[in-house]
Design a protein around this motif. Structure first.
Motif, short mmCIF file in Angstrom:
data_model
loop_
_atom_site.label_atom_id
_atom_site.label_comp_id
_atom_site.label_asym_id
_atom_site.label_seq_id
_atom_site.Cartn_x
_atom_site.Cartn_y
_atom_site.Cartn_z
N THR A 1 0.08 -7.58 9.77
CA THR A 1 -0.53 -6.20 10.18
C THR A 1 -1.88 -5.90 9.76
O THR A 1 -2.62 -5.10 10.18
CB THR A 1 0.17 -5.26 9.20
N GLN B 1 -3.32 -5.47 7.15
CA GLN B 1 -3.88 -4.56 5.96
C GLN B 1 -4.62 -5.22 4.78
O GLN B 1 -3.95 -6.52 4.80
CB GLN B 1 -2.56 -3.81 5.74
N GLY C 1 -4.12 -1.19 -2.29
CA GLY C 1 -4.66 -1.07 -0.97
C GLY C 1 -6.02 -0.65 -1.06
O GLY C 1 -6.52 0.20 -1.83
N ARG D 1 -3.71 3.77 7.11
CA ARG D 1 -3.92 2.20 6.49
C ARG D 1 -5.00 1.80 6.74
O ARG D 1 -5.82 2.52 7.93
CB ARG D 1 -2.74 1.43 7.08
N CYS D 2 -5.64 0.79 5.99
CA CYS D 2 -6.83 0.02 6.28
C CYS D 2 -6.50 -1.33 6.96
O CYS D 2 -5.83 -1.98 6.40
CB CYS D 2 -7.69 0.11 5.10
N VAL D 3 -7.12 -1.40 8.03
CA VAL D 3 -7.03 -2.89 8.77
C VAL D 3 -8.28 -3.74 8.77
O VAL D 3 -9.05 -3.05 9.20
CB VAL D 3 -6.36 -2.48 10.18
N ASP E 1 2.38 1.47 5.59
CA ASP E 1 1.74 1.37 4.13
C ASP E 1 2.84 0.80 3.24
O ASP E 1 2.68 0.07 2.27
CB ASP E 1 1.37 2.78 3.64
#
Length: 297
Positions: free
Chosen positions: A11, A13, A33, A116-118, A285
């Motif tokens: 993903t 992430q 995260g 989310r952070c990608v 997440d």
């Protein structure tokens, strides 16, 4: 020393490793995260209104980006308003006593917009991405797994139903203006009233009413009915990430369809798996088996 980040290969992430321990035999890493780092950025006092250039288009995901960008974002984080037009158009505000994560999380819960952070390998940056959270309603053949005390394949069965803090109708009292938010949908009303912390300043009546309305929606999101039915499969029962699970408690006459949202694999003296079941299959997440790979910044 380098700051250590971990990136999931599937993903992309990103997690930030904030604690490392080594006892001579075992290395333990703990992290969060990278969106959790937004709690380390405080906010300014500002209104976010669906007016002017944002008229009718002040969507939840875009407002999240605005809040991030207005409050000294990390140099590696990219939150692009135009790429995050998710959720309804809203009005909200931030205060000097808050932090960025608090407001982003609050909006996420109030309007069912996930984030989310990608990791972007090409630019060596992290992109803030929002998405609308909706439950999957399609059935996937072969993926449904029954867990029941009657089948004797579960342990630690617990159930909780709590409406002690539930409200569905709120009155927000502002400066010379009152706003009602009604989420009762024709059912019995459970009413709650509170005084807004937002100041009117130079806002028009319409602008201020939209702020109060948004505040009411966010307050009701904190006061939803709570129903939790949890089971853990017994050792030897194998469940995979994302599987639908029909959980049945015969003794309490409760059944529910949920999804396996987390699998923890533990290697100590023996190997074991622990599971978390939730109610929204696409809450990415929470869909975590393990974090893979490393990124040093």
């Amino acid at each position: 020393k380098s700051t250590v980040y971990v990136v999931r290969n599937d993903t992309l992430q990103v997690a930030y490793i904030n604690k490392k321990e080594f006892d001579g035999q075992k290395l333990t890493l703990e992290g969060i995260g990278v969106e959790g780092l937004l709690a380390k950025r405080f906010t300014l006092e500002k209104d976010y209104l669906p007016t002017g250039g944002n008229a009718g288009n002040n969507r939840v995901g875009a407002v999240m980006c605005d809040i991030i960008n207005d409050n000294a974002p990390f140099s590696w984080l990219r939150a692009e308003r135009g790429r995050n037009m998710t959720g309804p158009s809203i009005a909200t505000y931030t205060e000097l006593t808050g932090n960025v994560y608090k407001y982003v999380k609050m909006l996420s819960e109030a309007y069912d917009v996930g984030f989310r952070c990608v990791y972007d390998e090409a630019s060596n940056t992290v992109n803030f991405v929002t998405y609308e959270v909706v439950p999957y309603e399609v059935e996937i053949p072969g993926r449904v797994y029954s867990l029941s005390d009657e089948l004797d394949n579960v342990k630690e069965l617990t159930y909780e139903h709590d409406v002690s803090k539930y409200y569905n109708y709120v009155r927000v009292v502002g400066e010379n203006l009152t706003q009602i938010v009604d989420q009762s949908e024709g059912k019995e009303r459970y009413e709650y009233s509170f005084k807004s912390r937002s100041r009117r300043k130079s806002l028009s009546a319409e602008e201020y009413a939209s702020i109060l309305y948004g505040e009411g929606v966010q307050e009701l999101a904190k006061r939803r009915a709570k129903e939790v039915f949890e089971v853990q499969p017994k050792d030897g029962q194998h469940v995979e990430l994302g599987w639908e699970a029909v959980s049945i408690g015969k003794n309490i006459n409760v059944a529910t369809l949920s999804f396996c949202t987390e699998v923890r694999e533990i290697w100590e003296t023996t190997y074991k798996r622990e599971y978390t079941f939730g109610y929204r299959a696409d809450n990415k997440d929470d869909l975590v088996i393990q974090l893979q790979g490393e990124l040093y910044a």
